[in-house]
Design a protein around this motif. Sequence first.
Motif, PDB file in Angstrom:
ATOM      1  N   VAL A  13       0.839  -1.200   0.000  1.00  0.00           N
ATOM      2  CA  VAL A  13       0.000   0.000   0.000  1.00  0.00           C
ATOM      3  C   VAL A  13       0.876   1.252   0.000  1.00  0.00           C
ATOM      4  O   VAL A  13       0.624   2.206  -0.741  1.00  0.00           O
ATOM      5  CB  VAL A  13      -0.973  -0.018   1.208  1.00  0.00           C
ATOM      6  N   ALA A  14       1.924   1.252   0.810  1.00  0.00           N
ATOM      7  CA  ALA A  14       2.826   2.407   0.863  1.00  0.00           C
ATOM      8  C   ALA A  14       3.544   2.605  -0.464  1.00  0.00           C
ATOM      9  O   ALA A  14       3.724   3.748  -0.912  1.00  0.00           O
ATOM     10  CB  ALA A  14       3.834   2.249   1.998  1.00  0.00           C
ATOM     11  N   MET A  15       3.949   1.527  -1.118  1.00  0.00           N
ATOM     12  CA  MET A  15       4.593   1.664  -2.430  1.00  0.00           C
ATOM     13  C   MET A  15       3.637   2.299  -3.429  1.00  0.00           C
ATOM     14  O   MET A  15       4.026   3.175  -4.202  1.00  0.00           O
ATOM     15  CB  MET A  15       5.061   0.307  -2.946  1.00  0.00           C
ATOM     16  N   ILE A  52      14.428  -5.556  12.645  1.00  0.00           N
ATOM     17  CA  ILE A  52      13.678  -5.291  11.416  1.00  0.00           C
ATOM     18  C   ILE A  52      12.447  -4.456  11.744  1.00  0.00           C
ATOM     19  O   ILE A  52      12.144  -3.469  11.058  1.00  0.00           O
ATOM     20  CB  ILE A  52      13.295  -6.611  10.714  1.00  0.00           C
ATOM     21  N   GLU A  53      11.739  -4.834  12.805  1.00  0.00           N
ATOM     22  CA  GLU A  53      10.545  -4.082  13.186  1.00  0.00           C
ATOM     23  C   GLU A  53      10.892  -2.640  13.562  1.00  0.00           C
ATOM     24  O   GLU A  53      10.196  -1.708  13.173  1.00  0.00           O
ATOM     25  CB  GLU A  53       9.815  -4.774  14.331  1.00  0.00           C
ATOM     26  N   ARG A  54      11.971  -2.435  14.313  1.00  0.00           N
ATOM     27  CA  ARG A  54      12.365  -1.067  14.690  1.00  0.00           C
ATOM     28  C   ARG A  54      12.666  -0.236  13.453  1.00  0.00           C
ATOM     29  O   ARG A  54      12.229   0.916  13.334  1.00  0.00           O
ATOM     30  CB  ARG A  54      13.582  -1.085  15.607  1.00  0.00           C
ATOM     31  N   THR A  55      13.389  -0.814  12.514  1.00  0.00           N
ATOM     32  CA  THR A  55      13.732  -0.095  11.287  1.00  0.00           C
ATOM     33  C   THR A  55      12.477   0.238  10.485  1.00  0.00           C
ATOM     34  O   THR A  55      12.293   1.381  10.041  1.00  0.00           O
ATOM     35  CB  THR A  55      14.711  -0.931  10.434  1.00  0.00           C
ATOM     36  N   CYS A  56      11.618  -0.736  10.321  1.00  0.00           N
ATOM     37  CA  CYS A  56      10.394  -0.519   9.548  1.00  0.00           C
ATOM     38  C   CYS A  56       9.463   0.482  10.232  1.00  0.00           C
ATOM     39  O   CYS A  56       8.849   1.323   9.565  1.00  0.00           O
ATOM     40  CB  CYS A  56       9.680  -1.842   9.302  1.00  0.00           C
ATOM     41  N   GLU A  57       9.382   0.419  11.531  1.00  0.00           N
ATOM     42  CA  GLU A  57       8.539   1.381  12.250  1.00  0.00           C
ATOM     43  C   GLU A  57       9.089   2.802  12.104  1.00  0.00           C
ATOM     44  O   GLU A  57       8.323   3.764  12.050  1.00  0.00           O
ATOM     45  CB  GLU A  57       8.391   0.985  13.716  1.00  0.00           C
ATOM     46  N   SER A  58      10.397   2.941  11.990  1.00  0.00           N
ATOM     47  CA  SER A  58      10.953   4.282  11.784  1.00  0.00           C
ATOM     48  C   SER A  58      10.534   4.821  10.413  1.00  0.00           C
ATOM     49  O   SER A  58      10.272   6.016  10.267  1.00  0.00           O
ATOM     50  CB  SER A  58      12.477   4.278  11.933  1.00  0.00           C
ATOM     51  N   PHE A  59      10.435   3.955   9.407  1.00  0.00           N
ATOM     52  CA  PHE A  59       9.942   4.388   8.096  1.00  0.00           C
ATOM     53  C   PHE A  59       8.472   4.785   8.180  1.00  0.00           C
ATOM     54  O   PHE A  59       8.052   5.771   7.570  1.00  0.00           O
ATOM     55  CB  PHE A  59      10.126   3.287   7.048  1.00  0.00           C
ATOM     56  N   ARG A  60       7.699   4.016   8.919  1.00  0.00           N
ATOM     57  CA  ARG A  60       6.273   4.342   9.052  1.00  0.00           C
ATOM     58  C   ARG A  60       6.072   5.688   9.734  1.00  0.00           C
ATOM     59  O   ARG A  60       5.160   6.434   9.388  1.00  0.00           O
ATOM     60  CB  ARG A  60       5.551   3.242   9.832  1.00  0.00           C
ATOM     61  N   LEU A  61       6.929   6.011  10.678  1.00  0.00           N
ATOM     62  CA  LEU A  61       6.818   7.312  11.361  1.00  0.00           C
ATOM     63  C   LEU A  61       7.148   8.474  10.431  1.00  0.00           C
ATOM     64  O   LEU A  61       6.619   9.579  10.596  1.00  0.00           O
ATOM     65  CB  LEU A  61       7.737   7.350  12.581  1.00  0.00           C
ATOM     66  N   LEU A  62       8.018   8.241   9.456  1.00  0.00           N
ATOM     67  CA  LEU A  62       8.395   9.309   8.527  1.00  0.00           C
ATOM     68  C   LEU A  62       7.273   9.668   7.552  1.00  0.00           C
ATOM     69  O   LEU A  62       7.133  10.819   7.154  1.00  0.00           O
ATOM     70  CB  LEU A  62       9.644   8.895   7.734  1.00  0.00           C
ATOM     71  N   LYS A  63       6.485   8.686   7.141  1.00  0.00           N
ATOM     72  CA  LYS A  63       5.412   8.893   6.162  1.00  0.00           C
ATOM     73  C   LYS A  63       4.153   8.146   6.598  1.00  0.00           C
ATOM     74  O   LYS A  63       3.670   7.245   5.924  1.00  0.00           O
ATOM     75  CB  LYS A  63       5.847   8.382   4.781  1.00  0.00           C
ATOM     76  N   PRO A  64       3.558   8.501   7.740  1.00  0.00           N
ATOM     77  CA  PRO A  64       2.454   7.704   8.278  1.00  0.00           C
ATOM     78  C   PRO A  64       1.242   7.581   7.349  1.00  0.00           C
ATOM     79  O   PRO A  64       0.600   6.529   7.317  1.00  0.00           O
ATOM     80  CB  PRO A  64       2.092   8.414   9.581  1.00  0.00           C
ATOM     81  N   ALA A  65       0.938   8.605   6.576  1.00  0.00           N
ATOM     82  CA  ALA A  65      -0.246   8.547   5.713  1.00  0.00           C
ATOM     83  C   ALA A  65      -0.111   7.477   4.630  1.00  0.00           C
ATOM     84  O   ALA A  65      -1.123   6.929   4.170  1.00  0.00           O
ATOM     85  CB  ALA A  65      -0.491   9.910   5.071  1.00  0.00           C
ATOM     86  N   TRP A  66       1.101   7.170   4.227  1.00  0.00           N
ATOM     87  CA  TRP A  66       1.289   6.162   3.190  1.00  0.00           C
ATOM     88  C   TRP A  66       0.959   4.765   3.689  1.00  0.00           C
ATOM     89  O   TRP A  66       0.669   3.875   2.896  1.00  0.00           O
ATOM     90  CB  TRP A  66       2.727   6.177   2.685  1.00  0.00           C
ATOM     91  N   PHE A  67       1.029   4.546   4.995  1.00  0.00           N
ATOM     92  CA  PHE A  67       0.892   3.197   5.555  1.00  0.00           C
ATOM     93  C   PHE A  67      -0.495   2.905   6.121  1.00  0.00           C
ATOM     94  O   PHE A  67      -0.693   1.868   6.733  1.00  0.00           O
ATOM     95  CB  PHE A  67       1.962   2.975   6.622  1.00  0.00           C
ATOM     96  N   VAL A  68      -1.440   3.784   5.909  1.00  0.00           N
ATOM     97  CA  VAL A  68      -2.805   3.533   6.367  1.00  0.00           C
ATOM     98  C   VAL A  68      -3.421   2.513   5.424  1.00  0.00           C
ATOM     99  O   VAL A  68      -3.413   2.711   4.199  1.00  0.00           O
ATOM    100  CB  VAL A  68      -3.626   4.844   6.363  1.00  0.00           C
TER     101      VAL A  68
END
Length: 193
Positions: A13-15, A52-68
């Motif tokens: 979805v984010a892609m 892996i989860e910490r790294t991925c969660e940091s990406f989600r925090l940068l662009k939260p709207a993309w991951f809804v």
Amino acid sequence: MRMLDDYLELGVVAMARAAEDGWFSGHYGAALLAGYFMSRDYELPEHVKEGIERTCESFRLLKPAWFVPLEKEEKADPTLPEAVIAGLGENVKRLRTSGHGLALGVLALRALRERPDLIQPRIVTGLVTLLKATTEDRPNRYWGISDYGMVTEDDISGIPSYQTPAAMAKHTFAELQTVIPNRVIEGQRYFFE
């Protein structure tokens, strides 16, 4: 249940959403897909999964709207991945954007094949847009080469033929001994690292 379990859907979805921002932004969702597949395909130690989860969660925090998560459309269309495959086809005709279109597209296609319910028009349209953007690149992307699209296999020298992935990895790490910082030369940004 781990956060990693949600990364297949959230990554694709984010892609698809990132396509509006340009192909490079596809890395955000691709990171979640890579984390999902690594965790699922290999027996990783717990501390690696947590990393892996910490790294991925940091990406989600940068662009939260993309991951809804998207609201599901009425019905998934199993013929839509053909458009993603066509986008991959354009990316294998010649080198473009350092092969990102191929890498991003294969990850997305793998996700869609595992989750056919995600084969939604909005997702596929975003992925196709992302893949099209990876085919549009400046020809002098690489320093010292005026048009990298015109480089042929005969023009390349000094790269050995690899017999195993380990041999390729060994050569790659040996090349990393020299690190040149990224820089702007004559108004163009070049990535050397």
